[in-house]
Design an enzyme around this catalytic site. Structure first.
Site, PDB file in Angstrom:
ATOM      1  N   SER A  94      12.938  -4.709 -40.779  1.00 48.14           N
ATOM      2  CA  SER A  94      12.533  -6.122 -40.717  1.00 48.14           C
ATOM      3  C   SER A  94      13.674  -7.126 -40.869  1.00 48.14           C
ATOM      4  CB  SER A  94      11.482  -6.413 -41.774  1.00 48.14           C
ATOM      5  OG  SER A  94      10.243  -5.970 -41.300  1.00 48.14           O
TER       6      SER A  94
ATOM      7  N   LYS B  83      14.211  -9.302 -37.986  1.00 45.60           N
ATOM      8  CA  LYS B  83      13.340 -10.453 -37.696  1.00 45.60           C
ATOM      9  C   LYS B  83      14.107 -11.771 -37.816  1.00 45.60           C
ATOM     10  CE  LYS B  83       9.180  -7.987 -39.172  1.00 45.60           C
ATOM     11  NZ  LYS B  83       8.277  -7.695 -40.293  1.00 45.60           N
TER      12      LYS B  83
ATOM     13  N   TYR C 195      10.363  -4.714 -29.775  1.00 46.50           N
ATOM     14  CA  TYR C 195      10.242  -4.857 -31.234  1.00 46.50           C
ATOM     15  C   TYR C 195      10.601  -3.532 -31.937  1.00 46.50           C
ATOM     16  CZ  TYR C 195       8.006  -5.277 -35.806  1.00 46.50           C
ATOM     17  OH  TYR C 195       7.768  -5.254 -37.166  1.00 46.50           O
TER      18      TYR C 195
ATOM     19  N   TYR D   5       8.287 -11.021 -47.917  1.00 49.08           N
ATOM     20  CA  TYR D   5       6.837 -10.884 -47.751  1.00 49.08           C
ATOM     21  C   TYR D   5       6.094 -11.497 -48.936  1.00 49.08           C
ATOM     22  CZ  TYR D   5       9.017  -7.167 -45.062  1.00 49.08           C
ATOM     23  OH  TYR D   5       9.839  -6.455 -44.259  1.00 49.08           O
TER      24      TYR D   5
ATOM     25  N   VAL E 285      11.941  -2.232 -44.440  1.00 51.12           N
ATOM     26  CA  VAL E 285      11.448  -0.982 -45.038  1.00 51.12           C
ATOM     27  C   VAL E 285      12.443   0.174 -44.944  1.00 51.12           C
ATOM     28  CG1 VAL E 285       8.967  -1.464 -44.939  1.00 51.12           C
ATOM     29  CG2 VAL E 285      10.095  -0.392 -42.985  1.00 51.12           C
TER      30      VAL E 285
HETATM   31  N1  GLN Z   1       9.401  -1.498 -38.027  1.00 52.60           N
HETATM   32  C1  GLN Z   1       8.654  -1.830 -39.202  1.00 52.60           C
HETATM   33  C2  GLN Z   1       7.204  -2.117 -38.846  1.00 52.60           C
HETATM   34  O1  GLN Z   1       6.989  -2.776 -37.901  1.00 52.60           O
HETATM   35  C3  GLN Z   1       9.267  -3.015 -39.870  1.00 52.60           C
HETATM   36  C4  GLN Z   1       8.519  -3.444 -41.085  1.00 52.60           C
HETATM   37  C5  GLN Z   1       9.385  -3.798 -42.252  1.00 52.60           C
HETATM   38  O2  GLN Z   1      10.575  -3.529 -42.325  1.00 52.60           O
HETATM   39  N2  GLN Z   1       8.748  -4.378 -43.229  1.00 52.60           N
HETATM   40  O3  GLN Z   1       6.287  -1.701 -39.477  1.00 52.60           O
END
Ligand code: GLN
Length: 305
Positions: A61, A64, A189, A241, A259
């Site tokens: 993430s 992003k 993505y 988050y 993650v």
């Molecule tokens: N690729 C992961 C997902 O889409 C990214 C989520 C994350 O890092 N929180 O679930």
């Protein structure tokens, strides 16, 4: 600075035992739960590395942030925030719940999965490959590293098992929030999330944002100042988050977690910091990485508040 960073790693290693490596993407379950490493790259190009800084991990993430930067450059602020909000969410990163209940169906912000899928759809490019190339080259520029590439086994694993993201994307298509081919957007993505990096790469990206969008090593304005300012704001309010508030109180810097276990932290006008610790807390944030950043914030007085 070196001893402060080394101590922060040493003092917080035990936290890894209280978390878990992400397993909902099967390939991520192979991550080393015990790894903990960090890098500081300051706006004068000084670099400090500590702990397991050679660990390679997928950006997840943290990408992003770069996707949002590209979407803002390619479309302008008004057009981006027509399709995605700028408010924090108290729900998990992959939640669908608010999409249906909000009148506009707009995802709350660009850093939950739904919002990042919207920003991916807005990045320039006629197809998934062009969109991927656009974000990939921005990452290469912001890390000053041309070798940055995708970890294809993580990518395949995400693509095979990413059904919640698929549900989110098709819902957004149904609500007319995203246009064009949904599978193409999802593919981009998944691929961007699977880009492989080290803490040095991420600290360098953070240093560009800390330096008002200017690469400290070349003085090139990579990110327009206004886009950079918006990015720092969203990182501050939505970067971790549903624990962004707690992070703001205890660390107090614009940041973004993933993650894979990375947290990127931006200390405006001073430095970029990256930590890696694949053992995660219940929100999906690096458990020991957060503690390392808390200690650094206390020792180096990093909070912007
Ligand atoms: N690729 C992961 C997902 O889409 C990214 C989520 C994350 O890092 N929180 O679930």
């Amino acid at each position: 600075m070196e001893s402060i960073l080394k101590n922060a790693i040493k003092n917080n290693r035990n936290w890894v035992e209280l978390g878990q490596v992400a397993s909902y993407i099967p390939e991520l379950a192979k991550g080393n739960r015990d790894a903990l490493g960090a890098c500081i790259f300051d706006t004068d190009c000084n670099i400090v590395l500590a702990g397991d800084y050679e660990t390679r991990f997928t950006i997840q993430s943290v990408c992003k942030v770069i996707t949002l930067i590209c979407a803002l450059i390619d479309n302008g602020k008004e057009n981006v925030f027509l399709k995605v909000g700028m408010e924090p969410s108290a729900d998990p990163f992959n939640s669908l719940a608010k999409l249906e209940t909000r009148e506009s169906h707009k995802p709350l912000n660009p850093f939950i999965n739904a919002g990042a899928i919207v920003s991916t759809s807005l990045v320039s490019g006629d197809n998934g490959i062009e969109k991927f190339n656009r974000i990939h080259s921005m990452i290469k520029k912001m890390t000053d590293n041309d070798d940055i590439d995708v970890d294809y086994s993580v990518y395949r694993s995400e693509k095979l098992t990413g059904n919640t993201n698929r549900a989110i994307a098709y819902y957004l298509k149904g609500a007319n929030i995203i246009e064009r081919n949904v599978e193409d957007i999802l593919d981009t993505y998944f691929k961007i999330c699977s880009i492989e990096v080290t803490v040095k790469d991420v600290a360098k990206m953070a240093s560009v944002i800390a330096n008002n969008g200017i690469a400290p090593w070349s003085n090139e304005q990579i990110i327009p100042e206004e886009v950079n300012r918006i990015t720092k704001s969203i990182m501050t309010t939505c970067g971790l988050y549903d624990s962004s508030g707690e992070f703001c109180v205890n660390v107090g810097t614009p940041a973004k977690s993933g993650v894979g276990g990375c947290i990127m932290s931006v200390v405006p006008n001073r430095m970029g910091i990256a930590v890696i610790g694949p053992s995660l807390d219940q929100h999906g944030n690096s458990i020991a990485g957060t503690k390392v950043l808390e200690e650094l914030s206390r020792e180096l007085k990093l909070s912007i508040f």
